[in-house]
Design a protein around this motif. Structure first.
Motif, short mmCIF file in Angstrom:
data_model
loop_
_atom_site.label_atom_id
_atom_site.label_comp_id
_atom_site.label_asym_id
_atom_site.label_seq_id
_atom_site.Cartn_x
_atom_site.Cartn_y
_atom_site.Cartn_z
N TYR A 1 0.84 -1.20 0.00
CA TYR A 1 0.00 0.00 0.00
C TYR A 1 0.88 1.26 0.00
CZ TYR A 1 -4.23 -2.71 1.09
OH TYR A 1 -5.30 -3.57 1.05
N VAL A 2 0.33 2.32 -0.58
CA VAL A 2 1.02 3.61 -0.57
C VAL A 2 0.91 4.20 0.84
CG1 VAL A 2 1.11 5.93 -1.56
CG2 VAL A 2 0.46 3.98 -2.99
N GLN A 3 2.04 4.68 1.38
CA GLN A 3 2.05 5.30 2.70
C GLN A 3 2.68 6.68 2.60
OE1 GLN A 3 3.67 2.65 5.79
NE2 GLN A 3 3.41 0.93 4.38
N GLN A 4 1.94 7.70 3.01
CA GLN A 4 2.44 9.07 2.94
C GLN A 4 2.27 9.76 4.29
OE1 GLN A 4 0.21 10.95 -0.22
NE2 GLN A 4 1.53 10.13 -1.83
N ALA A 5 3.35 10.36 4.77
CA ALA A 5 3.25 11.18 5.99
C ALA A 5 2.61 12.51 5.63
CB ALA A 5 4.64 11.40 6.57
N PHE A 6 1.59 12.90 6.38
CA PHE A 6 0.91 14.16 6.05
C PHE A 6 0.78 15.09 7.25
CE2 PHE A 6 -2.56 11.63 7.62
CZ PHE A 6 -3.44 12.53 8.20
#
Length: 287
Positions: free
Chosen positions: A157-162
């Motif tokens: 899965y795509v994981q992005q810190a936001f």
């Protein structure tokens, strides 16, 4: 030799456009290629399908029989493809988000939802409470928002810190009037503390905890009511500080930063309505 599905499709296009040249031009193909593939189709089926003239084509009896039986299924397939493309690019239908209780109740997240709902009024937002990582595809969830300490179950899965924020200690002015403001960590242990389950582990041993909750909004309200000193993310406390509901204490004490992770199943096949939510979250919680 079996008939190719591609050749059958070229046959349908040729009939619908009334000729090989017209079909080739309408779909950006070479006339010679279309003609050659139709010949291959006739060879595979062991019969003539088209009577070719200089200006147009005519169907043989076998050609009419074939066209009658295969044209509708191909129409249905094209319709299904068009529906899928429309679904990917449209701003309507549902958008399902899995969010922790603590983040769901934060005013800044509510602002994101309000902005999204105003921009895309035909999208139905559905929020679900999940504290742990879930299988987004099996649960039919578009996005999940999780603290960075939670392990994602699917590493594809795509994981992005936001969101990245330090934690601070906050108390109401009324509480500080009734209790002496702590100036050291030793003095802090004389006060009741309010914290999330994760933040509670950051506090020194011997800290007196009055409230442990996953709901940051609840912790913030209890602190505003004078029930103790709360350990909360600085980025989410700006409004309460400006309104004078809370005051930060022990500002020189540093606690571990918190970070939220945005999780979705595929970057390549991300629907536009989902992409718009990802963009809003990054814009709101940039930095």
């Amino acid at each position: 030799m079996k008939a190719s599905m591609d050749d059958l499709y070229l046959f349908i296009l040729t009939v619908r456009h009334g000729g090989i040249s017209a079909a080739a031009t309408a779909h950006g193909l070479q006339r010679s290629k279309v003609s050659r593939r139709l010949q291959e189709l006739e060879k595979a089926l062991h019969c003539q399908l088209l009577i070719r003239t200089t200006r147009h084509i005519e169907l043989t009896e076998n050609g009419r029989l074939l066209y009658q039986h295969i044209s509708q299924p191909f129409t249905d397939v094209n319709h299904a493809i068009n529906l899928l493309e429309s679904q990917q690019n449209s701003f309507q239908g549902g958008l399902r988000l899995a969010v922790t209780v603590s983040f769901m109740s934060s005013p800044m997240f509510v602002e994101v939802l309000d902005t999204y709902a105003r921009q895309f009024p035909l999208v139905r937002l559905e929020l679900l409470h999940f504290q742990e990582s879930i299988d987004l595809e099996r649960e039919n969830i578009d996005l999940q928002l999780l603290p960075n300490m939670v392990e994602i179950i699917n590493h594809d899965y795509v994981q992005q810190a936001f969101l990245t924020s330090s934690n601070g200690l906050f108390a109401s002015p009324a509480y500080l009037q009734q209790h002496s403001e702590p100036k050291t960590m030793v003095e802090l242990q004389q006060h009741w503390l309010l914290a999330s389950r994760h933040n509670a582990t950051l506090l020194p041993e011997g800290t007196r905890l009055r409230l442990v909750s996953e709901d940051i909004n609840m912790i913030q309200q209890m602190a505003s009511l004078g029930q103790g000193i709360a350990l909360l993310p600085n980025i989410l406390m700006q409004e309460s500080l400006l309104q004078g509901k809370l005051v930060q204490v022990l500002t020189d004490v540093n606690y571990s930063d918190i970070m939220m992770t945005l999780v979705y199943s595929s970057r390549r096949f991300l629907p536009e309505k989902t992409r718009a939510m990802v963009t809003l979250l990054h814009q709101k919680f940039a930095g």
